[in-house]
Scaffold this motif. Structure first.
Motif: not given
Length: 222
Positions: A164-177
């Motif tokens: 999950l942590e690695e996946q979140l790194k891929k989402m850096e710069g995005q709006l998230v909830v």
């Protein structure tokens, strides 16, 4: 002998994280999951969230047999991970946050999270540590009676990572909830993820630092 074996086939009462109480018949169990038939549906409950389970006799609550066929059945013994893998592509209802249910289907299962497609929230990341229970739909029923054209087989083009942590790194710069936005400080721009901490910038420009291990669901509104 596993102590739950004495309860197999018996009416039981169980408390799950969040103060939820479930009554039903214990129809199966594994080292890390149990299956309860409530008289209406089957609940797959990971041990992580079971506070207690006990024999429960209540004359006003009786479940007639025979029961419907148990879905997601596993001949070699059930487990939490096997259940998730067997549920892939099948419509299910899941409980992760409070009494809010999410409807859709599992598309991928990884080390500490799975990917869930919801017609409402689209692609979601669900922590394995926070799934309270899963209920398979009856066959030929779809969420919200939607057609298959609204429920794609490959719902996300994300490059998926094992943790999950690695996946979140891929989402850096995005709006998230985070956690379905149950708190105003869980909606914002994911700025950075490092050392199991996610930095989220809120609409007001404040940086909030969330421990990844405590995040239950993640989705992007875009």
């Amino acid at each position: 002998m596993d102590p739950l074996k004495t309860l197999l086939g018996k009416h039981v009462k169980m408390e799950i994280s969040g103060g939820t109480t479930v009554q039903g018949v214990l129809v199966d169990f594994g080292l890390d999951i149990v299956v309860i038939y409530t008289g209406k549906e089957y609940l797959y409950v990971p041990h992580l969230h079971i506070h207690y389970i006990k024999r429960h006799t209540n004359p006003s609550f009786e479940i007639a047999s025979p029961f419907p066929e148990v879905p997601l059945q596993e001949e070699s013994g059930i487990s939490y991970r096997k259940t998730l893998l067997n549920a892939k592509g099948r419509f299910v209802e899941i409980y992760v946050i409070g009494n809010k249910s999410i409807h859709g289907y599992i598309t991928n299962v990884f080390n500490d999270y799975f990917v869930f497609y919801s017609p409402v929230y689209k692609a979601m990341l669900i922590s394995l540590n926070h799934l309270k229970w899963l209920t398979p739909y009856q066959k030929n029923i779809t969420p919200y009676t939607l057609g298959n054209d609204v429920l794609p087989v490959q719902p996300t083009s994300l490059s998926l990572q094992r943790s999950l942590e690695e996946q979140l790194k891929k989402m850096e710069g995005q709006l998230v909830v985070f956690d379905l936005g149950d708190h105003p400080m869980k909606i914002g721009l994911l700025k950075r993820v490092q050392n199991n901490i996610a930095e989220l910038v809120t609409a007001g420009g404040d940086s909030i630092y969330w421990k990844v291990i405590h995040l239950k669901t993640i989705h992007s509104p875009s």
